[in-house]
Write a protein that holds these residues in place. Sequence first.
Motif, PDB file in Angstrom:
ATOM      1  N   ARG A  85       0.999  -1.047  -0.085  1.00 17.23           N
ATOM      2  CA  ARG A  85       0.034  -0.011   0.089  1.00 17.23           C
ATOM      3  C   ARG A  85       0.821   1.319   0.012  1.00 17.23           C
ATOM      4  O   ARG A  85       1.903   1.205   0.500  1.00 17.23           O
ATOM      5  CB  ARG A  85      -0.891  -0.231   1.234  1.00 17.23           C
ATOM      6  CG  ARG A  85      -1.988  -0.949   0.848  1.00 17.23           C
ATOM      7  CD  ARG A  85      -3.110  -1.186   1.815  1.00 17.23           C
ATOM      8  NE  ARG A  85      -4.009  -2.235   1.694  1.00 17.23           N
ATOM      9  CZ  ARG A  85      -4.604  -2.848   2.719  1.00 17.23           C
ATOM     10  NH1 ARG A  85      -4.872  -2.445   3.766  1.00 17.23           N
ATOM     11  NH2 ARG A  85      -5.566  -3.851   2.239  1.00 17.23           N
ATOM     12  N   ARG A  86       0.317   2.289  -0.398  1.00 11.66           N
ATOM     13  CA  ARG A  86       0.998   3.845  -0.374  1.00 11.66           C
ATOM     14  C   ARG A  86       2.126   3.757  -1.472  1.00 11.66           C
ATOM     15  O   ARG A  86       2.902   4.547  -1.254  1.00 11.66           O
ATOM     16  CB  ARG A  86       1.351   4.150   0.847  1.00 11.66           C
ATOM     17  CG  ARG A  86       0.100   4.150   1.872  1.00 11.66           C
ATOM     18  CD  ARG A  86      -1.196   4.881   1.449  1.00 11.66           C
ATOM     19  NE  ARG A  86      -1.021   6.434   1.434  1.00 11.66           N
ATOM     20  CZ  ARG A  86      -1.250   7.366   2.233  1.00 11.66           C
ATOM     21  NH1 ARG A  86      -1.876   6.862   3.543  1.00 11.66           N
ATOM     22  NH2 ARG A  86      -1.251   8.597   2.162  1.00 11.66           N
ATOM     23  N   GLY A 119      -9.193   6.129   3.759  1.00 11.20           N
ATOM     24  CA  GLY A 119      -8.400   5.763   2.842  1.00 11.20           C
ATOM     25  C   GLY A 119      -8.788   5.818   1.422  1.00 11.20           C
ATOM     26  O   GLY A 119      -8.251   6.560   0.327  1.00 11.20           O
TER      27      GLY A 119
END
Length: 159
Positions: A85-86, A119
Amino acid sequence: MERDPAASLIECSPVHAGVLAELHGVCFPEPWAADAFLGLLNPGGASALILHPDEDGGEPAGFILWRLNADEAEIITFGVTPNYRRRGFARILAISALDRSLKAGAQNMYLEVAESNTGARRLYESLGFKAVGRRQNYYHVQGKRIDALVYALSIKNRE
Ligand SMILES: CC(C)(COP(=O)(O)OP(=O)(O)OC[C@H]1O[C@@H](n2cnc3c(N)ncnc32)[C@H](O)[C@@H]1OP(=O)(O)O)[C@@H](O)C(=O)NCCC(=O)NCCS
Protein backbone atom coordinates in the motif's frame (compact mmCIF):
# COMPACT_ATOMS: atom_id res chain seq x y z
CA MET A 1 0.80 -7.89 -20.21
CA GLU A 2 0.86 -4.10 -19.99
CA ARG A 3 3.81 -2.18 -18.52
CA ASP A 4 3.79 0.88 -16.34
CA PRO A 5 7.02 2.28 -14.85
CA ALA A 6 6.04 0.73 -11.53
CA ALA A 7 3.87 -2.24 -12.40
CA SER A 8 2.58 -4.78 -14.89
CA LEU A 9 -1.10 -5.45 -15.39
CA ILE A 10 -2.74 -8.73 -16.33
CA GLU A 11 -6.16 -8.79 -18.00
CA CYS A 12 -8.08 -11.48 -16.13
CA SER A 13 -10.10 -14.35 -17.53
CA PRO A 14 -12.02 -16.98 -15.53
CA VAL A 15 -8.72 -18.85 -14.90
CA HIS A 16 -7.74 -16.00 -12.56
CA ALA A 17 -10.73 -16.53 -10.22
CA GLY A 18 -8.58 -18.30 -7.59
CA VAL A 19 -5.88 -15.61 -7.51
CA LEU A 20 -8.53 -12.89 -7.29
CA ALA A 21 -10.18 -14.67 -4.36
CA GLU A 22 -6.81 -14.94 -2.59
CA LEU A 23 -6.04 -11.27 -3.13
CA HIS A 24 -9.54 -10.28 -2.00
CA GLY A 25 -9.13 -12.41 1.14
CA VAL A 26 -5.91 -10.58 2.05
CA CYS A 27 -7.47 -7.15 1.45
CA PHE A 28 -10.90 -7.54 3.09
CA PRO A 29 -12.10 -9.03 6.39
CA GLU A 30 -14.85 -11.01 4.64
CA PRO A 31 -13.42 -13.18 1.86
CA TRP A 32 -15.24 -14.07 -1.34
CA ALA A 33 -15.07 -17.61 -2.74
CA ALA A 34 -13.31 -18.22 -6.05
CA ASP A 35 -16.70 -19.26 -7.45
CA ALA A 36 -18.00 -15.73 -6.91
CA PHE A 37 -15.20 -14.39 -9.13
CA LEU A 38 -15.74 -17.21 -11.61
CA GLY A 39 -19.40 -16.25 -11.97
CA LEU A 40 -18.59 -12.57 -12.39
CA LEU A 41 -15.88 -13.18 -15.01
CA ASN A 42 -18.04 -15.25 -17.33
CA PRO A 43 -17.95 -14.09 -20.97
CA GLY A 44 -19.90 -10.86 -21.33
CA GLY A 45 -19.65 -10.23 -17.57
CA ALA A 46 -17.23 -8.23 -15.46
CA SER A 47 -13.61 -7.34 -16.25
CA ALA A 48 -10.66 -7.53 -13.88
CA LEU A 49 -7.00 -6.61 -13.71
CA ILE A 50 -4.27 -7.99 -11.47
CA LEU A 51 -1.24 -5.82 -10.73
CA HIS A 52 2.29 -7.15 -10.26
CA PRO A 53 4.94 -4.75 -8.96
CA ASP A 54 7.88 -4.90 -11.35
CA GLU A 55 10.52 -5.11 -8.69
CA ASP A 56 9.24 -8.40 -7.26
CA GLY A 57 8.55 -10.43 -10.36
CA GLY A 58 5.90 -12.94 -9.45
CA GLU A 59 3.87 -11.79 -6.47
CA PRO A 60 0.55 -10.09 -7.28
CA ALA A 61 -0.11 -6.99 -5.19
CA GLY A 62 -3.58 -5.84 -6.12
CA PHE A 63 -6.65 -6.22 -8.26
CA ILE A 64 -9.71 -4.40 -9.51
CA LEU A 65 -12.98 -5.87 -10.76
CA TRP A 66 -15.59 -3.78 -12.56
CA ARG A 67 -18.50 -4.23 -14.93
CA LEU A 68 -20.25 -2.26 -17.61
CA ASN A 69 -23.97 -1.88 -17.92
CA ALA A 70 -24.80 0.13 -21.06
CA ASP A 71 -22.92 3.42 -20.59
CA GLU A 72 -22.37 2.98 -16.85
CA ALA A 73 -19.36 1.28 -15.29
CA GLU A 74 -19.29 0.08 -11.69
CA ILE A 75 -16.32 -0.93 -9.56
CA ILE A 76 -17.38 -4.13 -7.80
CA THR A 77 -14.31 -4.77 -5.68
CA PHE A 78 -10.80 -3.40 -5.51
CA GLY A 79 -7.80 -3.84 -3.23
CA VAL A 80 -4.04 -3.68 -2.76
CA THR A 81 -2.41 -6.09 -0.30
CA PRO A 82 -1.14 -4.48 2.93
CA ASN A 83 2.59 -4.86 2.09
CA TYR A 84 2.21 -2.88 -1.12
CA ARG A 85 0.00 0.00 0.00
CA ARG A 86 0.85 3.70 -0.45
CA ARG A 87 2.95 3.13 -3.58
CA GLY A 88 0.35 4.37 -6.03
CA PHE A 89 -0.78 0.90 -7.12
CA ALA A 90 -4.47 1.48 -6.40
CA ARG A 91 -4.28 4.67 -8.43
CA ILE A 92 -2.78 2.71 -11.37
CA LEU A 93 -5.51 0.06 -11.11
CA ALA A 94 -8.35 2.60 -10.88
CA ILE A 95 -7.08 4.70 -13.80
CA SER A 96 -6.60 1.56 -15.90
CA ALA A 97 -10.20 0.49 -15.22
CA LEU A 98 -11.43 4.01 -16.04
CA ASP A 99 -9.50 4.08 -19.33
CA ARG A 100 -10.79 0.67 -20.36
CA SER A 101 -14.36 1.58 -19.41
CA LEU A 102 -14.20 4.77 -21.47
CA LYS A 103 -12.91 2.83 -24.49
CA ALA A 104 -15.76 0.35 -24.03
CA GLY A 105 -18.31 3.20 -24.16
CA ALA A 106 -18.94 4.04 -20.50
CA GLN A 107 -19.73 7.65 -19.64
CA ASN A 108 -19.79 7.37 -15.86
CA MET A 109 -18.16 5.19 -13.23
CA TYR A 110 -19.93 4.40 -9.93
CA LEU A 111 -18.86 2.63 -6.78
CA GLU A 112 -19.89 2.13 -3.17
CA VAL A 113 -17.47 2.68 -0.32
CA ALA A 114 -17.91 2.37 3.45
CA GLU A 115 -18.27 5.80 4.98
CA SER A 116 -15.59 4.83 7.50
CA ASN A 117 -13.05 3.89 4.78
CA THR A 118 -11.29 7.23 4.73
CA GLY A 119 -8.22 5.97 2.81
CA ALA A 120 -10.27 4.66 -0.11
CA ARG A 121 -12.49 7.77 -0.07
CA ARG A 122 -9.43 10.00 -0.30
CA LEU A 123 -8.15 7.96 -3.23
CA TYR A 124 -11.49 8.23 -5.07
CA GLU A 125 -11.79 11.94 -4.37
CA SER A 126 -8.25 12.50 -5.68
CA LEU A 127 -9.38 10.83 -8.93
CA GLY A 128 -12.33 13.23 -9.21
CA PHE A 129 -15.12 11.03 -7.81
CA LYS A 130 -17.87 12.85 -5.91
CA ALA A 131 -20.22 11.43 -3.29
CA VAL A 132 -23.72 11.39 -4.84
CA GLY A 133 -25.69 9.23 -2.42
CA ARG A 134 -25.81 7.16 0.73
CA ARG A 135 -27.02 3.62 1.40
CA GLN A 136 -27.83 3.27 5.07
CA ASN A 137 -26.52 0.22 6.95
CA TYR A 138 -25.24 -1.19 3.66
CA TYR A 139 -22.23 -3.06 5.04
CA HIS A 140 -22.24 -5.50 7.92
CA VAL A 141 -18.64 -5.70 9.09
CA GLN A 142 -17.59 -7.53 12.23
CA GLY A 143 -21.01 -7.16 13.80
CA LYS A 144 -21.40 -3.47 12.91
CA ARG A 145 -23.68 -1.81 10.40
CA ILE A 146 -21.91 0.81 8.31
CA ASP A 147 -23.37 3.22 5.75
CA ALA A 148 -22.06 3.15 2.18
CA LEU A 149 -21.49 6.30 0.19
CA VAL A 150 -22.16 6.12 -3.54
CA TYR A 151 -19.44 7.86 -5.54
CA ALA A 152 -19.68 8.84 -9.21
CA LEU A 153 -17.30 10.18 -11.82
CA SER A 154 -17.94 11.43 -15.34
CA ILE A 155 -15.16 9.47 -17.04
CA LYS A 156 -15.13 11.55 -20.18
CA ASN A 157 -14.76 14.83 -18.31
CA ARG A 158 -12.16 13.51 -15.89
CA GLU A 159 -9.24 15.88 -15.45
C1 LIG B 1 -7.87 1.63 -0.44
C2 LIG B 1 -6.67 0.90 -1.07
C3 LIG B 1 -7.15 0.16 -2.33
C4 LIG B 1 -5.59 1.93 -1.44
O1 LIG B 1 -4.51 1.25 -2.05
P1 LIG B 1 -3.06 1.92 -2.21
O2 LIG B 1 -2.33 1.18 -3.28
O3 LIG B 1 -2.43 2.01 -0.89
O4 LIG B 1 -3.43 3.38 -2.71
P2 LIG B 1 -2.44 4.38 -3.46
O5 LIG B 1 -1.04 4.19 -2.99
O6 LIG B 1 -2.70 4.30 -4.92
O7 LIG B 1 -2.97 5.77 -2.88
C5 LIG B 1 -3.27 6.88 -3.72
C6 LIG B 1 -3.78 8.00 -2.83
O8 LIG B 1 -4.99 7.60 -2.16
C7 LIG B 1 -5.01 8.14 -0.81
N1 LIG B 1 -4.89 7.05 0.15
C8 LIG B 1 -4.75 5.74 -0.12
N2 LIG B 1 -4.74 5.02 1.04
C9 LIG B 1 -4.86 5.92 2.05
C10 LIG B 1 -4.91 5.81 3.47
N3 LIG B 1 -4.84 4.62 4.08
N4 LIG B 1 -5.07 6.95 4.19
C11 LIG B 1 -5.16 8.14 3.60
N5 LIG B 1 -5.10 8.34 2.24
C12 LIG B 1 -4.97 7.22 1.49
C13 LIG B 1 -3.79 9.05 -0.73
O9 LIG B 1 -4.21 10.32 -1.21
C14 LIG B 1 -2.84 8.38 -1.70
O10 LIG B 1 -1.85 9.25 -2.19
P3 LIG B 1 -0.48 9.45 -1.32
O11 LIG B 1 0.02 8.09 -0.95
O12 LIG B 1 0.39 10.17 -2.30
O13 LIG B 1 -0.88 10.26 -0.13
C15 LIG B 1 -6.02 -0.11 -0.06
O14 LIG B 1 -5.74 0.57 1.15
C16 LIG B 1 -6.89 -1.31 0.24
O15 LIG B 1 -6.85 -2.31 -0.48
N6 LIG B 1 -7.69 -1.23 1.34
C17 LIG B 1 -8.53 -2.37 1.75
C18 LIG B 1 -9.60 -2.68 0.72
C19 LIG B 1 -10.41 -1.43 0.36
O16 LIG B 1 -10.75 -0.62 1.19
N7 LIG B 1 -10.75 -1.33 -0.96
C20 LIG B 1 -11.57 -0.24 -1.47
C21 LIG B 1 -12.98 -0.61 -1.22
S1 LIG B 1 -14.11 0.55 -1.92
